[in-house]
Design a protein around this motif. Structure first.
Motif, PDB file in Angstrom:
ATOM      1  N   TYR A   1       0.857  -1.199   0.000  1.00  0.00           N
ATOM      2  CA  TYR A   1       0.000   0.000   0.000  1.00  0.00           C
ATOM      3  C   TYR A   1       0.887   1.240   0.000  1.00  0.00           C
ATOM      4  O   TYR A   1       1.855   1.321   0.750  1.00  0.00           O
ATOM      5  N   LEU A   2       0.566   2.179  -0.892  1.00  0.00           N
ATOM      6  CA  LEU A   2       1.249   3.470  -0.923  1.00  0.00           C
ATOM      7  C   LEU A   2       0.258   4.514  -0.427  1.00  0.00           C
ATOM      8  O   LEU A   2      -0.773   4.745  -1.069  1.00  0.00           O
ATOM      9  N   ARG A   3       0.562   5.119   0.713  1.00  0.00           N
ATOM     10  CA  ARG A   3      -0.366   6.074   1.342  1.00  0.00           C
ATOM     11  C   ARG A   3      -1.809   5.557   1.294  1.00  0.00           C
ATOM     12  O   ARG A   3      -2.741   6.240   0.896  1.00  0.00           O
ATOM     13  N   GLY A   4      -1.949   4.310   1.718  1.00  0.00           N
ATOM     14  CA  GLY A   4      -3.286   3.731   1.863  1.00  0.00           C
ATOM     15  C   GLY A   4      -3.883   3.142   0.602  1.00  0.00           C
ATOM     16  O   GLY A   4      -4.949   2.518   0.647  1.00  0.00           O
ATOM     17  N   ASN A   5      -3.218   3.321  -0.542  1.00  0.00           N
ATOM     18  CA  ASN A   5      -3.738   2.777  -1.803  1.00  0.00           C
ATOM     19  C   ASN A   5      -2.983   1.515  -2.189  1.00  0.00           C
ATOM     20  O   ASN A   5      -1.744   1.495  -2.189  1.00  0.00           O
ATOM     21  N   LEU A   6      -3.741   0.497  -2.555  1.00  0.00           N
ATOM     22  CA  LEU A   6      -3.130  -0.761  -2.973  1.00  0.00           C
ATOM     23  C   LEU A   6      -2.397  -0.556  -4.300  1.00  0.00           C
ATOM     24  O   LEU A   6      -2.988  -0.113  -5.294  1.00  0.00           O
ATOM     25  N   VAL A   7      -1.088  -0.880  -4.304  1.00  0.00           N
ATOM     26  CA  VAL A   7      -0.319  -0.725  -5.548  1.00  0.00           C
ATOM     27  C   VAL A   7       0.265  -2.047  -6.029  1.00  0.00           C
ATOM     28  O   VAL A   7       0.680  -2.174  -7.188  1.00  0.00           O
ATOM     29  N   TYR A   8       0.294  -3.050  -5.130  1.00  0.00           N
ATOM     30  CA  TYR A   8       0.781  -4.382  -5.523  1.00  0.00           C
ATOM     31  C   TYR A   8      -0.110  -5.417  -4.865  1.00  0.00           C
ATOM     32  O   TYR A   8      -0.402  -5.331  -3.667  1.00  0.00           O
ATOM     33  N   ASP A   9      -0.572  -6.377  -5.678  1.00  0.00           N
ATOM     34  CA  ASP A   9      -1.473  -7.393  -5.154  1.00  0.00           C
ATOM     35  C   ASP A   9      -1.097  -8.754  -5.735  1.00  0.00           C
ATOM     36  O   ASP A   9      -1.340  -9.012  -6.913  1.00  0.00           O
ATOM     37  N   ASN A  10      -0.449  -9.563  -4.886  1.00  0.00           N
ATOM     38  CA  ASN A  10      -0.170 -10.955  -5.254  1.00  0.00           C
ATOM     39  C   ASN A  10       0.376 -11.177  -6.659  1.00  0.00           C
ATOM     40  O   ASN A  10      -0.206 -11.921  -7.448  1.00  0.00           O
ATOM     41  N   GLY A  11       1.461 -10.514  -6.958  1.00  0.00           N
ATOM     42  CA  GLY A  11       2.099 -10.746  -8.263  1.00  0.00           C
ATOM     43  C   GLY A  11       1.844  -9.658  -9.287  1.00  0.00           C
ATOM     44  O   GLY A  11       2.542  -9.582 -10.295  1.00  0.00           O
ATOM     45  N   ASP A  12       0.839  -8.824  -9.043  1.00  0.00           N
ATOM     46  CA  ASP A  12       0.486  -7.806 -10.041  1.00  0.00           C
ATOM     47  C   ASP A  12       0.646  -6.384  -9.533  1.00  0.00           C
ATOM     48  O   ASP A  12       0.254  -6.075  -8.403  1.00  0.00           O
ATOM     49  N   PHE A  13       1.153  -5.525 -10.402  1.00  0.00           N
ATOM     50  CA  PHE A  13       1.147  -4.095 -10.116  1.00  0.00           C
ATOM     51  C   PHE A  13      -0.263  -3.575 -10.363  1.00  0.00           C
ATOM     52  O   PHE A  13      -0.818  -3.790 -11.440  1.00  0.00           O
ATOM     53  N   VAL A  14      -0.850  -2.944  -9.368  1.00  0.00           N
ATOM     54  CA  VAL A  14      -2.226  -2.448  -9.522  1.00  0.00           C
ATOM     55  C   VAL A  14      -2.316  -0.947  -9.232  1.00  0.00           C
ATOM     56  O   VAL A  14      -3.404  -0.402  -9.063  1.00  0.00           O
ATOM     57  N   GLY A  15      -1.156  -0.300  -9.173  1.00  0.00           N
ATOM     58  CA  GLY A  15      -1.137   1.139  -8.904  1.00  0.00           C
ATOM     59  C   GLY A  15      -1.264   1.949 -10.181  1.00  0.00           C
ATOM     60  O   GLY A  15      -1.610   1.412 -11.231  1.00  0.00           O
ATOM     61  N   LYS A  16      -0.961   3.251 -10.051  1.00  0.00           N
ATOM     62  CA  LYS A  16      -1.086   4.148 -11.202  1.00  0.00           C
ATOM     63  C   LYS A  16       0.202   4.943 -11.379  1.00  0.00           C
ATOM     64  O   LYS A  16       0.635   5.618 -10.431  1.00  0.00           O
ATOM     65  N   PRO A  17       0.799   4.897 -12.562  1.00  0.00           N
ATOM     66  CA  PRO A  17       1.940   5.779 -12.806  1.00  0.00           C
ATOM     67  C   PRO A  17       1.516   7.228 -12.577  1.00  0.00           C
ATOM     68  O   PRO A  17       0.421   7.616 -12.986  1.00  0.00           O
ATOM     69  N   GLY A  18       2.367   7.979 -11.920  1.00  0.00           N
ATOM     70  CA  GLY A  18       2.024   9.362 -11.622  1.00  0.00           C
ATOM     71  C   GLY A  18       1.433   9.543 -10.238  1.00  0.00           C
ATOM     72  O   GLY A  18       1.206  10.664  -9.795  1.00  0.00           O
ATOM     73  N   SER A  19       1.184   8.427  -9.541  1.00  0.00           N
ATOM     74  CA  SER A  19       0.608   8.561  -8.195  1.00  0.00           C
ATOM     75  C   SER A  19       1.693   8.782  -7.130  1.00  0.00           C
ATOM     76  O   SER A  19       1.398   9.169  -6.004  1.00  0.00           O
ATOM     77  N   GLY A  20       2.958   8.527  -7.489  1.00  0.00           N
ATOM     78  CA  GLY A  20       4.048   8.783  -6.541  1.00  0.00           C
ATOM     79  C   GLY A  20       4.250  10.274  -6.342  1.00  0.00           C
ATOM     80  O   GLY A  20       4.035  11.060  -7.264  1.00  0.00           O
ATOM     81  N   ARG A  21       4.645  10.643  -5.135  1.00  0.00           N
ATOM     82  CA  ARG A  21       4.848  12.070  -4.826  1.00  0.00           C
ATOM     83  C   ARG A  21       6.289  12.352  -4.448  1.00  0.00           C
ATOM     84  O   ARG A  21       6.954  11.498  -3.875  1.00  0.00           O
ATOM     85  N   PHE A  22       6.719  13.561  -4.712  1.00  0.00           N
ATOM     86  CA  PHE A  22       8.036  14.016  -4.267  1.00  0.00           C
ATOM     87  C   PHE A  22       8.012  14.178  -2.740  1.00  0.00           C
ATOM     88  O   PHE A  22       7.094  14.784  -2.184  1.00  0.00           O
ATOM     89  N   ILE A  23       9.013  13.625  -2.094  1.00  0.00           N
ATOM     90  CA  ILE A  23       9.100  13.749  -0.640  1.00  0.00           C
ATOM     91  C   ILE A  23      10.069  14.882  -0.295  1.00  0.00           C
ATOM     92  O   ILE A  23      11.275  14.799  -0.532  1.00  0.00           O
ATOM     93  N   LYS A  24       9.492  15.941   0.233  1.00  0.00           N
ATOM     94  CA  LYS A  24      10.288  17.092   0.640  1.00  0.00           C
ATOM     95  C   LYS A  24      10.888  16.765   2.006  1.00  0.00           C
ATOM     96  O   LYS A  24      10.151  16.569   2.983  1.00  0.00           O
ATOM     97  N   ARG A  25      12.191  16.641   2.060  1.00  0.00           N
ATOM     98  CA  ARG A  25      12.820  16.186   3.296  1.00  0.00           C
ATOM     99  C   ARG A  25      13.218  17.338   4.210  1.00  0.00           C
ATOM    100  O   ARG A  25      13.321  18.478   3.778  1.00  0.00           O
ATOM    101  N   ILE A  26      13.418  16.962   5.452  1.00  0.00           N
ATOM    102  CA  ILE A  26      13.691  17.962   6.491  1.00  0.00           C
ATOM    103  C   ILE A  26      15.160  17.871   6.895  1.00  0.00           C
ATOM    104  O   ILE A  26      15.649  16.794   7.248  1.00  0.00           O
ATOM    105  N   ALA A  27      15.863  19.004   6.850  1.00  0.00           N
ATOM    106  CA  ALA A  27      17.271  19.021   7.265  1.00  0.00           C
ATOM    107  C   ALA A  27      17.374  18.838   8.771  1.00  0.00           C
ATOM    108  O   ALA A  27      16.445  19.141   9.510  1.00  0.00           O
ATOM    109  N   LYS A  28      18.497  18.306   9.200  1.00  0.00           N
ATOM    110  CA  LYS A  28      18.734  18.099  10.644  1.00  0.00           C
ATOM    111  C   LYS A  28      19.311  19.371  11.238  1.00  0.00           C
ATOM    112  O   LYS A  28      20.479  19.666  11.070  1.00  0.00           O
ATOM    113  N   LYS A  29      18.439  20.137  11.897  1.00  0.00           N
ATOM    114  CA  LYS A  29      18.959  21.401  12.434  1.00  0.00           C
ATOM    115  C   LYS A  29      18.685  21.460  13.917  1.00  0.00           C
ATOM    116  O   LYS A  29      17.662  20.957  14.362  1.00  0.00           O
TER     117      LYS A  29
END
Ligand SMILES: [Zn+2]
Length: 455
Positions: free
Chosen positions: A427-455
């Motif tokens: 599951y990617l953010r609650g959405n099923l993207v892989y199910d028993n051998g098959d990709f069931v997600g959607k291209p374009g559903s991935g998001r950029f992760i804005k990371r936090i610097a260690k300050k």
């Protein structure tokens, strides 16, 4: 949209316990025994493990290299990731002389926005400071969520190497910004000297790829990078550690208080340099190469003892015909192997076999990479985190083959590898993207992760 995963065994880096996990709009909001909540979708996970999605913090997709481009596009590479339980990948775009960090990253984001099947982040490789402008730009990059950068201490002829002063400048600047410098450590001058000698002598098989960059050639660069990190009091992350001597230097520096992080890859835990004597040895050509059995055993021991922080893949597959360019000259083999879909299943198989614990597999594939690289919403099954969840069946047998993977390659170094236990759903953010051998997600559903610097 809400998701309830019932009755599975939740694994964290420190413990495992039977619980229900409830997520709303992609975020985990409740964990507990027999939750009395109704959800849009309920999944029975009894008898299964409920794991955080892995972060593969080392991939090269759609990467121009070795006279070609790595075989996986962002679409096929992230699709394979999803099918192997990896819900975030970190790509390594390479800045070139005159190029900027943000210009480069944005050009990659334009593609990923349409193609990404899982979430993504970038470590930007720096090959030239552009007279110091890059050191200034790093501050903007960090603000945009790019909080790690890579230096090559190798690939001198290819124009990607930085010298020691550049490495140190970058380490100091990264420390000021709460960012991190990753290094690929091998000694290029000695490698080139060895290569010239072997080619002169007509020694051209894949075995000489190993012999031109053996243990001590990697160890020298590991130790040099650690030396600068220690003496300039800056944190350092060493990618794809593959040799015992360099590993021991990292452990010693850590014990002395230095902030040294160590990554290794499944290929260094599984194979030894013997693979280069095989007929298909060129398919295993990557840099650094797999080393002798002493290094492999040292990596496992360090992993168990907590001296290896992360396991990632260096995923960079090429097609057979491209690997064949080096049939009669190992220097013409594009360097890199497949891995993104095999990472989590491989480490979890090791846990299933009792070699490490499931908690350790979760720690090095999910929790640690998220923590070290500032992905605050990733890497664990906990309230407030993204519902990046893998359901794992400890009893499912699986044999890896290029045919049952979801990448774009025609061969894999993992061909025939038998795994006991395998992910059944991702599951990617609650959405099923892989199910028993098959990709069931959607291209374009991935998001950029804005990371936090260690300050
Ligand atoms: Zn790499």
């Amino acid at each position: 949209m809400s998701l309830l995963i019932k009755g599975g065994t939740v694994v964290t880096p420190t413990e495992s316990f039977v619980a229900d996990v409830y997520a709303e709009n992609g975020i985990i909001t409740a964990i507990g025994k027999d939750l009395k909540i109704s959800a849009d979708k309920t999944v029975d996970a009894s008898g299964k493990l409920v794991l955080p999605g892995a972060l593969d913090v080392h991939t090269h997709m759609a990467m121009p290299f070795g006279g070609t481009v790595s075989a996986d596009s962002y679409l096929t590479g992230t699709r394979a990731a999803a099918c192997g339980g990896v819900t975030t990948v970190f790509d390594y775009p390479v800045q070139r002389k005159g190029g900027t960090i943000l210009g480069l990253v944005r050009s990659k984001m334009d593609v990923l926005e349409k193609e990404a099947c899982v979430d993504y982040a970038f470590h930007c490789c720096i090959t030239d400071l552009n007279g110091g402008e890059i050191l200034d730009e790093m501050e903007l990059a960090v603000k945009e969520g790019i909080t790690s950068f890579k230096c090559f201490l190798v690939y001198k002829k290819e124009g990607m190497m930085v010298d020691d002063a550049t490495l140190v400048k970058l380490m100091i600047r990264a420390k000021e910004l709460g960012a991190l410098i990753n290094v690929h450590a091998e000694n290029p001058d000695i490698i080139d000297m060895n290569i010239a000698k072997f080619l002169r002598e007509g020694k051209t098989s894949a075995w000489y790829h190993y012999l031109s960059r053996p243990e001590f050639v990697e160890a020298e660069a590991d130790k040099r990078a650690v030396h600068w990190a220690k003496n300039f009091d800056a944190p350092l992350y060493i990618v794809h550690m593959a040799d015992k001597e360099g590993l021991e230097a990292c452990i010693k520096a850590r014990e002395e208080g230095a902030s040294i992080y160590v990554e290794t890859c499944p290929q260094y835990l599984e194979f030894t340099n013997e693979v280069y004597k095989r007929k298909d040895g060129r398919n295993f050509v990557c840099s650094p190469p797999m080393k002798g059995i002493e290094s492999r055993e040292a990596l496992w021991a360090a992993l168990k003892a907590g001296f290896i922080d992360t396991v990632a893949t260096d995923h960079c597959p090429f097609q057979s015909y491209e690997k064949d360019w080096g049939k009669d000259d190992f220097t013409k083999i594009p360097n890199g192997c497949a891995g993104v879909e095999n990472l989590y299943p491989y480490m979890l198989d090791a846990a299933n076999a009792g070699k490490i614990t499931f908690e350790k597999a979760v720690e090095v594939c999910a929790a640690n990479p998220a923590r070290i690289f500032g992905c605050e919403t990733k890497g664990s099954i906990a309230i407030g985190k993204d519902a990046d969840i893998v359901i794992y069946d400890k009893d499912k047998d699986f044999t890896v083959s290029a045919q049952n993977m979801h990448s774009n390659y025609d061969h894999t170094i993992w061909e025939g590898k038998k795994l006991h236990g395998y992910p059944v759903q991702t599951y990617l953010r609650g959405n099923l993207v892989y199910d028993n051998g098959d990709f069931v997600g959607k291209p374009g559903s991935g998001r950029f992760i804005k990371r936090i610097a260690k300050k």
